[in-house]
Design a protein around this motif. Structure first.
Motif, mmCIF file in Angstrom:
data_model
loop_
_atom_site.group_PDB
_atom_site.id
_atom_site.type_symbol
_atom_site.label_atom_id
_atom_site.label_comp_id
_atom_site.label_asym_id
_atom_site.label_seq_id
_atom_site.Cartn_x
_atom_site.Cartn_y
_atom_site.Cartn_z
ATOM 1 N N THR A 1 -3.270 0.456 -3.484
ATOM 2 C CA THR A 1 -2.724 -0.832 -3.059
ATOM 3 C C THR A 1 -2.613 -1.783 -4.241
ATOM 4 O O THR A 1 -3.533 -1.869 -5.070
ATOM 5 C CB THR A 1 -3.608 -1.482 -1.977
ATOM 6 O OG1 THR A 1 -3.630 -0.649 -0.823
ATOM 7 C CG2 THR A 1 -3.087 -2.852 -1.573
ATOM 8 N N THR B 1 0.838 -1.202 0.000
ATOM 9 C CA THR B 1 0.000 0.000 0.000
ATOM 10 C C THR B 1 0.869 1.246 0.000
ATOM 11 O O THR B 1 1.762 1.399 0.840
ATOM 12 C CB THR B 1 -0.929 0.015 1.230
ATOM 13 O OG1 THR B 1 -1.752 -1.147 1.221
ATOM 14 C CG2 THR B 1 -1.809 1.258 1.223
ATOM 15 N N TYR C 1 -8.137 1.045 -4.025
ATOM 16 C CA TYR C 1 -7.897 2.418 -3.568
ATOM 17 C C TYR C 1 -8.853 2.739 -2.438
ATOM 18 O O TYR C 1 -10.069 2.518 -2.559
ATOM 19 C CB TYR C 1 -8.091 3.411 -4.708
ATOM 20 C CG TYR C 1 -7.806 4.843 -4.305
ATOM 21 C CD1 TYR C 1 -6.502 5.301 -4.168
ATOM 22 C CD2 TYR C 1 -8.852 5.731 -4.031
ATOM 23 C CE1 TYR C 1 -6.235 6.596 -3.782
ATOM 24 C CE2 TYR C 1 -8.590 7.024 -3.653
ATOM 25 C CZ TYR C 1 -7.287 7.450 -3.518
ATOM 26 O OH TYR C 1 -7.017 8.751 -3.130
#
Length: 200
Positions: free
Chosen positions: A154, A148, A195
């Motif tokens: 991520t 992340t 996200y």
């Protein structure tokens, strides 16, 4: 009495402090599915996609719990079946699920890299099987790794292993003397991004 009051006060402050560290962030996820069915001769992996939403509940910099809801297109490529046997043509067999899952995410050293794992309950919403009727649900275990970025983006790779025989076989067909001991399970490798939005 004073000691009890002090203990209660300290516990109260501790609860408030720990609660204040919890952050809840909604988000979106999607990516590539490479799916197959185990214990089927001459089948191939099928490429498709998954897309859905999530809520990341971050308890501290090391641990978070992430409930997810996802539309996942699975299945495999199998040889087409006719009454007189199999053809040489491969077709996409689709098993499309609405998946409800929750993964626990452990951030290594409190940084961006994490490992994850958790259960998934999958409800079948459609399929294109003609000669059989797959089960309407599946249970699966998910495991994987990811990274992340500080902005909430991520990147993840996951393996999703189904636990329920999609045909519900009991192992033996006594009428025909046919024995099928191998379970046919969903198996999916996923590569994708997610996200999470910062909520003030």
């Amino acid at each position: 009495m004073k000691k009890i009051t002090v203990i209660v006060f300290v516990l109260f402050i501790g609860i408030i402090t720990s609660t204040a560290q919890v952050t809840v962030s909604p988000g979106l996820r999607g990516g590539l599915n490479l799916s197959t069915l185990t214990n089927i001769d001459d089948n191939r992996s099928k490429a498709d996609f998954y897309i859905g939403g999530l809520v990341n509940i971050k308890f501290n910099k090391y641990f978070s719990l992430q409930p997810e809801i996802t539309y996942s297109r699975q299945g495999d490529e199998g040889r087409e079946f006719f009454g007189n046997g199999y053809s040489d043509r491969y077709v996409n067999y689709e098993l499309n699920y609405l998946t409800l899952g929750a993964v626990a995410k452990f951030n290594i050293g409190g940084k961006g890299f994490h490992i994850l794992g958790g259960p998934s309950f999958d409800l079948k919403i459609s399929d294109n099987y003609i000669n059989s009727n797959p089960e309407n649900f599946d249970l699966a275990i998910v495991g994987g790794v990811g990274y992340t970025l500080p902005n909430g983006l991520t990147f993840e790779a996951r393996l999703k292993q189904g636990l329920i025989d999609i045909y519900g076989y009991d192992g033996v067909d006594n009428d025909n003397g046919y024995r099928y001991n191998d379970f046919i399970l969903n198996q999916v490798f996923q590569i994708g991004i997610s996200y999470t939005f910062k909520v003030k």
